[in-house]
Design a protein around this motif. Structure first.
Motif, PDB file in Angstrom:
ATOM      1  N   GLU A 287       9.965  -3.958   9.265  1.00 21.04           N
ATOM      2  CA  GLU A 287       8.554  -4.130   9.639  1.00 21.04           C
ATOM      3  C   GLU A 287       7.968  -2.825  10.159  1.00 21.04           C
ATOM      4  N   ASP A 288       8.729  -2.136  11.022  1.00 18.95           N
ATOM      5  CA  ASP A 288       8.248  -0.869  11.568  1.00 18.95           C
ATOM      6  C   ASP A 288       8.183   0.211  10.485  1.00 18.95           C
ATOM      7  N   LYS A 289       9.188   0.229   9.607  1.00 20.64           N
ATOM      8  CA  LYS A 289       9.175   1.215   8.518  1.00 20.64           C
ATOM      9  C   LYS A 289       7.897   1.102   7.694  1.00 20.64           C
ATOM     10  N   PHE A 290       7.561  -0.136   7.327  1.00 23.63           N
ATOM     11  CA  PHE A 290       6.390  -0.331   6.479  1.00 23.63           C
ATOM     12  C   PHE A 290       5.096  -0.023   7.228  1.00 23.63           C
TER      13      PHE A 290
ATOM     14  N   GLY B 107       9.534  11.197   5.031  1.00 25.59           N
ATOM     15  CA  GLY B 107       8.247  10.575   5.295  1.00 25.59           C
ATOM     16  C   GLY B 107       8.038  10.285   6.770  1.00 25.59           C
ATOM     17  N   TRP B 108       6.896   9.691   7.077  1.00 21.88           N
ATOM     18  CA  TRP B 108       6.537   9.378   8.464  1.00 21.88           C
ATOM     19  C   TRP B 108       7.538   8.394   9.082  1.00 21.88           C
ATOM     20  N   ALA B 109       8.009   7.441   8.284  1.00 19.46           N
ATOM     21  CA  ALA B 109       8.999   6.490   8.800  1.00 19.46           C
ATOM     22  C   ALA B 109      10.323   7.173   9.087  1.00 19.46           C
ATOM     23  N   GLN B 110      10.680   8.190   8.277  1.00 17.86           N
ATOM     24  CA  GLN B 110      11.962   8.870   8.452  1.00 17.86           C
ATOM     25  C   GLN B 110      12.008   9.660   9.758  1.00 17.86           C
ATOM     26  N   ILE B 111      10.898  10.270  10.143  1.00 15.53           N
ATOM     27  CA  ILE B 111      10.918  11.045  11.389  1.00 15.53           C
ATOM     28  C   ILE B 111      10.685  10.159  12.604  1.00 15.53           C
ATOM     29  N   ASN B 112      10.391   8.874  12.361  1.00 16.93           N
ATOM     30  CA  ASN B 112      10.187   7.935  13.466  1.00 16.93           C
ATOM     31  C   ASN B 112      11.306   6.894  13.558  1.00 16.93           C
TER      32      ASN B 112
ATOM     33  N   TYR C 165       0.837   6.300   7.186  1.00 15.76           N
ATOM     34  CA  TYR C 165       0.847   7.587   6.478  1.00 15.76           C
ATOM     35  C   TYR C 165      -0.154   7.571   5.327  1.00 15.76           C
ATOM     36  N   VAL C 166      -0.152   6.500   4.542  1.00 16.61           N
ATOM     37  CA  VAL C 166      -1.074   6.389   3.408  1.00 16.61           C
ATOM     38  C   VAL C 166      -2.519   6.477   3.887  1.00 16.61           C
ATOM     39  N   ASP C 167      -2.826   5.801   4.990  1.00 14.44           N
ATOM     40  CA  ASP C 167      -4.200   5.760   5.504  1.00 14.44           C
ATOM     41  C   ASP C 167      -4.637   7.064   6.173  1.00 14.44           C
ATOM     42  N   ASN C 168      -3.671   7.846   6.658  1.00 15.91           N
ATOM     43  CA  ASN C 168      -3.999   9.035   7.454  1.00 15.91           C
ATOM     44  C   ASN C 168      -3.511  10.339   6.833  1.00 15.91           C
TER      45      ASN C 168
ATOM     46  N   LYS D 168       0.818  -1.210   0.000  1.00 16.74           N
ATOM     47  CA  LYS D 168       0.000   0.000   0.000  1.00 16.74           C
ATOM     48  C   LYS D 168       0.853   1.262   0.000  1.00 16.74           C
ATOM     49  N   ARG D 169       2.141   1.124   0.326  1.00 12.10           N
ATOM     50  CA  ARG D 169       3.034   2.289   0.330  1.00 12.10           C
ATOM     51  C   ARG D 169       3.137   2.901  -1.065  1.00 12.10           C
ATOM     52  N   HIS D 170       2.781   2.105  -2.103  1.00 11.70           N
ATOM     53  CA  HIS D 170       2.832   2.616  -3.475  1.00 11.70           C
ATOM     54  C   HIS D 170       1.508   3.226  -3.930  1.00 11.70           C
ATOM     55  N   ASP D 171       0.572   3.374  -3.008  1.00 14.24           N
ATOM     56  CA  ASP D 171      -0.700   4.017  -3.349  1.00 14.24           C
ATOM     57  C   ASP D 171      -0.553   5.532  -3.441  1.00 14.24           C
ATOM     58  N   VAL D 172       0.558   6.049  -2.940  1.00 13.27           N
ATOM     59  CA  VAL D 172       0.807   7.497  -2.982  1.00 13.27           C
ATOM     60  C   VAL D 172       2.175   7.752  -3.600  1.00 13.27           C
TER      61      VAL D 172
END
Length: 212
Positions: free
Chosen positions: A164-167, A151-156, A173-176, A141-145
């Motif tokens: 697993e956590d990155k995805f 990105g959200w994973a980069q700041i976390n 992020y895609v959902d929200n 789903k990360r490719h839906d955008v």
């Protein structure tokens, strides 16, 4: 949520996505002009310290898995072993290249990707093409955008978290997604860059391979 509510939310999301697309192009164009002296100086320094080519290019999957040419400033040498195989990243990453990564100066050429419409300023980071068949349907789903420079994973956690956590962060992020969330990510990214956090994964020059 009612069908009418879902339809309204979908329209708002489409409207916001259109605004984001236009803003990305405008800001990228301005940034390329304003930062052109910095880009030129970094390019000259790379040519002197590491050599040519100055720009690292690689095919990466973008929105809906469409492949595009990804640009970064080169940070590694092309040193190979006696059999012609590239040496491990840790052996090819020079101190100057590490500095470029720590300051995120190596990401500046991606402004061209944003201007072209391949990428956005904010979105899941585009990974290598070889990973495409390794994703689960949820991870895909990360490719839906549109992929992003940050990105959200980069700041976390950036590279210092598990795949697993990155995805999970990417899918969240895609959902929200919202324009406000993008603004928050951009502001927090500046803090991460200044603190030089999460640049590498423990035991790796960058991060370990994703094996699915």
């Amino acid at each position: 949520m009612s069908q009418a509510g879902q339809s309204s939310q979908s329209l708002l999301r489409q409207y916001g996505t259109g605004i984001k697309y236009v803003l990305d192009r405008i800001v990228a164009a301005i940034a390329l002009i304003v930062l052109s002296p910095v880009i030129l100086l970094v390019a000259i320094a790379i040519y002197i310290r590491i050599g040519s080519p100055i720009i690292f290019t690689q095919p990466r999957p973008g929105k809906n898995g469409v492949i595009f040419t990804f640009y970064k400033f080169r940070t590694m040498t092309d040193e190979r072993d006696a059999h012609g195989n590239l040496l491990p990243d840790a052996d090819r990453l020079l101190p100057f290249g590490e500095f470029l990564r720590q300051t995120s100066l190596d990401e500046l050429p991606q402004l061209w990707n944003v201007l072209k419409g391949d990428m956005s300023f904010v979105g899941p980071r585009p990974l290598i093409v070889e990973y495409l068949p390794r994703y689960s349907p949820e991870q895909g789903k990360r490719h839906d955008v549109m992929p992003g420079i940050t990105g959200w994973a980069q700041i976390n956690g950036r590279n210092d978290i598990s795949w697993e956590d990155k995805f999970k962060f990417d899918v969240w992020y895609v959902d929200n997604w919202s324009l406000w969330l993008d603004l928050k990510i951009l502001l927090l990214t500046m803090t991460k860059v200044l603190r030089k956090e999460g640049i590498t994964q423990e035991g790796h020059a960058t991060c370990e391979e994703f094996k699915g």
